[in-house]
Design an enzyme around this catalytic site. Structure first.
Site, PDB file in Angstrom:
ATOM      1  CE1 TYR A   1      -3.772   2.477   0.760  1.00 44.68           C
ATOM      2  CE2 TYR A   1      -2.411   3.223   2.593  1.00 44.68           C
ATOM      3  CZ  TYR A   1      -3.509   3.383   1.766  1.00 44.68           C
ATOM      4  OH  TYR A   1      -4.341   4.477   1.950  1.00 44.68           O
TER       5      TYR A   1
ATOM      6  CE  LYS B   1      -3.439   5.401  -1.268  1.00 47.47           C
ATOM      7  NZ  LYS B   1      -4.498   6.028  -2.070  1.00 47.47           N
TER       8      LYS B   1
HETATM    9  N1  LIG Z   1      -9.609   6.489   5.484  1.00 45.14           N
HETATM   10  C1  LIG Z   1      -8.381   6.856   5.804  1.00 45.14           C
HETATM   11  O1  LIG Z   1      -8.013   6.951   6.992  1.00 45.14           O
HETATM   12  C2  LIG Z   1      -7.393   7.183   4.710  1.00 45.14           C
HETATM   13  C3  LIG Z   1      -6.107   7.602   5.093  1.00 45.14           C
HETATM   14  C4  LIG Z   1      -5.186   7.891   4.090  1.00 45.14           C
HETATM   15  C5  LIG Z   1      -5.549   7.792   2.762  1.00 45.14           C
HETATM   16  N2  LIG Z   1      -6.818   7.385   2.426  1.00 45.14           N
HETATM   17  C6  LIG Z   1      -7.141   7.278   1.003  1.00 45.14           C
HETATM   18  O2  LIG Z   1      -8.372   7.947   0.764  1.00 45.14           O
HETATM   19  C7  LIG Z   1      -9.016   7.382  -0.369  1.00 45.14           C
HETATM   20  C8  LIG Z   1     -10.485   7.157  -0.070  1.00 45.14           C
HETATM   21  O3  LIG Z   1     -10.586   6.187   0.949  1.00 45.14           O
HETATM   22  P1  LIG Z   1     -11.818   6.057   1.957  1.00 45.14           P
HETATM   23  O4  LIG Z   1     -11.243   6.068   3.322  1.00 45.14           O
HETATM   24  O5  LIG Z   1     -12.890   7.020   1.624  1.00 45.14           O
HETATM   25  O6  LIG Z   1     -12.266   4.545   1.685  1.00 45.14           O
HETATM   26  P2  LIG Z   1     -13.551   3.892   1.000  1.00 45.14           P
HETATM   27  O7  LIG Z   1     -14.795   4.435   1.617  1.00 45.14           O
HETATM   28  O8  LIG Z   1     -13.313   2.430   1.048  1.00 45.14           O
HETATM   29  O9  LIG Z   1     -13.485   4.417  -0.480  1.00 45.14           O
HETATM   30  C9  LIG Z   1     -12.678   3.794  -1.458  1.00 45.14           C
HETATM   31  C10 LIG Z   1     -13.361   3.955  -2.792  1.00 45.14           C
HETATM   32  O10 LIG Z   1     -12.515   3.350  -3.788  1.00 45.14           O
HETATM   33  C11 LIG Z   1     -13.335   2.569  -4.618  1.00 45.14           C
HETATM   34  N3  LIG Z   1     -12.617   1.483  -5.284  1.00 45.14           N
HETATM   35  C12 LIG Z   1     -11.924   0.476  -4.714  1.00 45.14           C
HETATM   36  N4  LIG Z   1     -11.487  -0.379  -5.664  1.00 45.14           N
HETATM   37  C13 LIG Z   1     -11.914   0.106  -6.855  1.00 45.14           C
HETATM   38  C14 LIG Z   1     -11.799  -0.317  -8.202  1.00 45.14           C
HETATM   39  N5  LIG Z   1     -11.175  -1.452  -8.526  1.00 45.14           N
HETATM   40  N6  LIG Z   1     -12.367   0.421  -9.171  1.00 45.14           N
HETATM   41  C15 LIG Z   1     -13.031   1.562  -8.863  1.00 45.14           C
HETATM   42  N7  LIG Z   1     -13.195   2.019  -7.605  1.00 45.14           N
HETATM   43  C16 LIG Z   1     -12.643   1.298  -6.610  1.00 45.14           C
HETATM   44  C17 LIG Z   1     -14.388   2.007  -3.670  1.00 45.14           C
HETATM   45  O11 LIG Z   1     -15.466   1.495  -4.427  1.00 45.14           O
HETATM   46  P3  LIG Z   1     -16.354   0.243  -3.920  1.00 45.14           P
HETATM   47  O12 LIG Z   1     -17.424   0.833  -3.067  1.00 45.14           O
HETATM   48  O13 LIG Z   1     -16.848  -0.339  -5.203  1.00 45.14           O
HETATM   49  O14 LIG Z   1     -15.436  -0.672  -3.171  1.00 45.14           O
HETATM   50  C18 LIG Z   1     -14.722   3.246  -2.863  1.00 45.14           C
HETATM   51  O15 LIG Z   1     -15.630   4.044  -3.546  1.00 45.14           O
HETATM   52  C19 LIG Z   1      -8.228   6.132  -0.730  1.00 45.14           C
HETATM   53  O16 LIG Z   1      -7.383   6.398  -1.830  1.00 45.14           O
HETATM   54  C20 LIG Z   1      -7.394   5.875   0.520  1.00 45.14           C
HETATM   55  O17 LIG Z   1      -6.205   5.173   0.231  1.00 45.14           O
HETATM   56  C21 LIG Z   1      -7.732   7.089   3.371  1.00 45.14           C
END
Ligand SMILES: NC(=O)c1ccc[n+]([C@@H]2O[C@H](COP(=O)([O-])OP(=O)(O)OC[C@H]3O[C@@H](n4cnc5c(N)ncnc54)[C@H](OP(=O)(O)O)[C@@H]3O)[C@@H](O)[C@H]2O)c1
Length: 312
Positions: free
Chosen positions: A198, A202
């Site tokens: 991961y 990133k």
């Molecule tokens: N949450 C945190 O603490 C955190 C911290 C640092 C960085 N981030 C980054 O923030 C971003 C958003 O994360 P989040 O926390 O909001 O998580 P999330 O709610 O799980 O959102 C992830 C999104 O990515 C989509 N996705 C995953 N695989 C995919 C694919 N093969 N094709 C198209 N879409 C896909 C998911 O769609 P589905 O619903 O279809 O699975 C979902 O809409 C990510 O890039 C993550 O790495 C998050």
């Protein structure tokens, strides 16, 4: 580039987003978590927002939720089919979008997966590498003509923007360089191997935003990478390993940031007049240019190599 941070904008919230009438936007993964909030806030400022997702049903549900939360508001929200685990799907998405729209003002690469079990996509790449880095690169690459058109039509150097949602995890566990001989990190073993992959993906997202900015900012397309904060979301549910469960529990206990707050850094880079002063940079929440990525941002040869590798 100046080393000072954008501290005076550290309080950026949805209230600071300018009017976006006439803007065309894509938010990947806008059906849940941070992406849903990002899409909603941009639409509330009158942008046309295409939510790119692999599930039309989940996008329709998200759009219904946004409309119910904002009665009386005319939100221009649309579904765009995209599966980042499939390079052919990425190409098809860009092609379909170009038939619908003549330009693209803002592209937010928000979709991502974290610490998923090792699995190769049908294209032969480890899932996190492809979903978090390679497919977003390809999508930007195919959509560049539309981003360039948005910039040219506006006559502004700060209009067309690409935001890569990265993570501070990039610095925590992963390698300090791109592993050219083993981008799938097959040789990385041990308890934290999924997390290390991961981090690697990133890191590439941060380098890639810088390289895109270096190549295209003179033509009006600027790029940024961000850490959104620590937010409880579906992201932590991706794997059932012991470490995965510990991480899920820790985030549940530690996460103080809401998904809306988690969208602020992206929204800052995508819309504020301050962000372009620090274009190409990596931002901590909210709107603070972070020194953490400085080495990577300055490794021009490595960043160009990443572009050339991805293009090939
Ligand atoms: N949450 C945190 O603490 C955190 C911290 C640092 C960085 N981030 C980054 O923030 C971003 C958003 O994360 P989040 O926390 O909001 O998580 P999330 O709610 O799980 O959102 C992830 C999104 O990515 C989509 N996705 C995953 N695989 C995919 C694919 N093969 N094709 C198209 N879409 C896909 C998911 O769609 P589905 O619903 O279809 O699975 C979902 O809409 C990510 O890039 C993550 O790495 C998050």
């Amino acid at each position: 580039m100046s080393n000072r941070s954008c501290d005076k904008t550290a309080s950026f919230t949805e209230k600071d987003i300018p009017d976006l009438t006439g803007y065309v936007v894509i938010v990947t993964g806008g059906n849940s978590g941070i992406g849903l909030q990002t899409a909603q806030q941009l639409a509330l400022r009158n942008a046309r927002v295409c939510i790119a997702s692999r599930s039309e049903q989940r996008v329709r549900q998200a759009i219904d939720q946004m409309r119910k939360s904002n009665p009386g508001q005319r939100l221009d929200l649309r579904f765009l089919e995209l599966d980042l685990q499939d390079l052919a799907s990425v190409k098809a998405t860009a092609k379909a979008f170009a038939l619908l729209e003549e330009k693209l003002d803002i592209l937010v690469h928000n979709a991502g997966v974290m610490a998923t079990p090792y699995q190769l996509t049908k294209d032969g790449y480890e899932r996190q590498w492809q979903v978090n880095y390679l497919s977003p690169f390809l999508m930007t690459y195919y959509l560049l003509p539309l981003l360039l058109r948005a910039a040219a039509q506006s006559g502004r150097q700060d209009r067309a923007r690409v935001v890569n949602v990265s993570s501070d995890m990039a610095f925590a566990l992963g390698p300090k360089k791109i592993l050219w001989d083993d981008v799938n990190m097959t040789k990385t073993k041990g308890m934290l191997e999924l997390q290390k992959r991961y981090s690697h993906s990133k890191q590439a997202a941060i380098r890639s935003a810088k390289e895109l900015n270096d190549r295209y900012s003179s033509q009006g397309v600027t790029a940024y990478s961000v850490h959104p904060g620590i937010i409880k979301s579906n992201l932590q549910q991706a794997n059932g390993t012991f470490i995965g469960k510990v991480s899920q529990l820790s985030v549940a206990l530690l996460a103080k940031t809401t998904p809306l707050e988690g969208s602020y850094n992206t929204l800052f880079c995508a819309t504020s007049s301050e962000a372009p002063k620090f274009q190409g940079s990596y931002f901590e929440p909210v709107g603070k240019r972070s020194p953490k990525a400085e080495t990577w941002l300055n490794e021009k040869d490595d960043n160009a190599r990443l572009w050339n590798y991805s293009e090939a």
